[in-house]
Write an enzyme that holds these catalytic residues in place. Structure first.
Site, mmCIF file in Angstrom:
data_model
loop_
_atom_site.group_PDB
_atom_site.id
_atom_site.type_symbol
_atom_site.label_atom_id
_atom_site.label_comp_id
_atom_site.label_asym_id
_atom_site.label_seq_id
_atom_site.Cartn_x
_atom_site.Cartn_y
_atom_site.Cartn_z
ATOM 1 C CE LYS A 203 0.980 1.250 4.375
ATOM 2 N NZ LYS A 203 1.759 2.430 4.696
ATOM 3 N N PRO B 103 9.568 -4.754 -0.240
ATOM 4 C CG PRO B 103 10.639 -2.907 -1.172
ATOM 5 C CD PRO B 103 9.403 -3.743 -1.294
ATOM 6 C CB ALA C 224 9.824 -0.374 2.531
ATOM 7 N N GLY D 74 4.114 -4.088 4.029
ATOM 8 C CA GLY D 74 4.264 -5.506 3.654
ATOM 9 C C GLY D 74 3.826 -6.462 4.753
ATOM 10 C CB SER E 101 -0.059 -4.319 7.580
ATOM 11 O OG SER E 101 0.632 -3.649 8.586
ATOM 12 C CB SER E 102 -0.098 -6.474 2.757
ATOM 13 O OG SER E 102 -0.992 -6.781 1.730
ATOM 14 C CG ASP F 190 -0.797 0.508 8.025
ATOM 15 O OD1 ASP F 190 -1.558 1.459 8.303
ATOM 16 O OD2 ASP F 190 0.406 0.644 7.736
#
Ligand code: ATP
Length: 282
Positions: free
Chosen positions: A10, A92, A95, A99, A101-102, A134
């Protein structure tokens, strides 16, 4: 049977830090969109819970956000089964691209399927907040206005029609250290969230851009001056707008035209090792 869930990165088109709650959590007003750079989460049946990654340096125990998400769902749903979870990382780490959280959100969606729970996304998003602020957004991974501590997600039913060049400097940023350094007494840039939302809804990119800003950018840029250098380069090479995503350090440039985005992408490659040309997801 293996379930594969896509876990997109995101970016924060806007990020406004409003105040800090008594419990330490921050009150946010953010507009987020997901892009076509993604991890893939592979989930298969197992009696016990395990997480493995191909990254080499991410934890494979309850410190991993994907593991935490599985534990949270196991407890909330009273499930006794486990699952074998394998993370194929492309986003990454640390960053500002969400990443972890997804991945966590993808685990919630995948286990919802594997364990036959059939919970609606709203319910998964609600328990996801316990993992990270997130995660509720990432459960939907669709352009949205996100408020509260991260738990109020209002999808905008439209994505910004643009190209995005992501430039990730070498440094990794700890979100917690940036959040601790927010000084609400200091003047920070505040986005005009209403303009960002209206711009997206009306398909008016200049209107969206006119409202964009990230309250955390000065905090992170004070520690990592390369952020400002990348932002300036993106604009100099032709991006219509550039700013930091999340707590950084990734900086992104927004381009209306594909040809321009390609030019910016190719030019940035000379200055930054990790550059990606992506689009907001439908
Ligand atoms: P955000 O934008 O939500 O602040 P981020 O992109 O800055 O997130 P992540 O990549 O989500 O950061 O990782 C943040 C921290 O979480 C890292 O220090 C990392 O070690 C840890 N972590 C735990 N699980 C994961 C995971 N599955 N993927 C990436 N990082 C993870």
């Amino acid at each position: 049977m293996e379930i594969v869930q896509k876990a997109p990165a995101k970016i924060n088109l806007s990020l406004d830090a409003l105040y800090q709650h008594r419990d330490g959590a921050h009150e946010w007003e953010m507009v987020m969109t997901s892009v076509d750079l993604a991890d893939y989460v592979h989930i298969s049946p197992s009696s016990r819970l395990s997480v493995s990654t191909d990254s080499g340096f991410l934890p494979e125990d309850p410190r991993n956000l994907a593991y935490q998400a599985a534990l949270v769902l196991q407890r909330a749903a009273g499930v006794h089964q486990g699952a074998k979870i394998r993370l194929e990382k492309h986003i990454p780490v640390a960053a500002g691209l969400g990443g972890g959280s997804s991945d966590a959100a993808a685990v919630l969606r995948g286990l919802n399927q594997l364990w036959g729970l059939n919970w609606p996304l709203e319910r998964l998003a609600k328990i996801g907040l316990a993992v990270d602020s997130d995660v509720p957004y990432c459960v939907y991974s669709r352009t949205a206005l996100v408020t509260g501590k991260g738990e109020i997600v209002t999808p905008l039913d439209r994505r910004p029609d643009c190209w995005v060049v992501l430039a990730k400097p070498r440094v990794s940023v700890s979100t917690q250290s940036i959040l601790r350094a927010i000084d609400y007494e200091q003047t920070v840039p505040h986005p005009d969230t209403k303009k960002v939302v209206a711009g997206i809804k009306q398909g008016d990119l200049p209107l969206m851009i006119s409202g964009m800003a990230n309250s955390l950018q000065p905090v992170t840029a004070a520690k990592h001056p390369e952020i400002l250098a990348l932002q300036q380069r993106l604009v100099r090479f032709g991006a219509d707008h550039a700013q930091m995503s999340g707590s950084g350090p990734t900086v992104f440039g927004v381009c209306r035209k594909r040809s321009r985005a390609h030019r910016v992408y190719n030019s940035m490659k000379g200055f930054c090792r990790e550059v990606y040309l992506v689009r907001p997801l439908q």
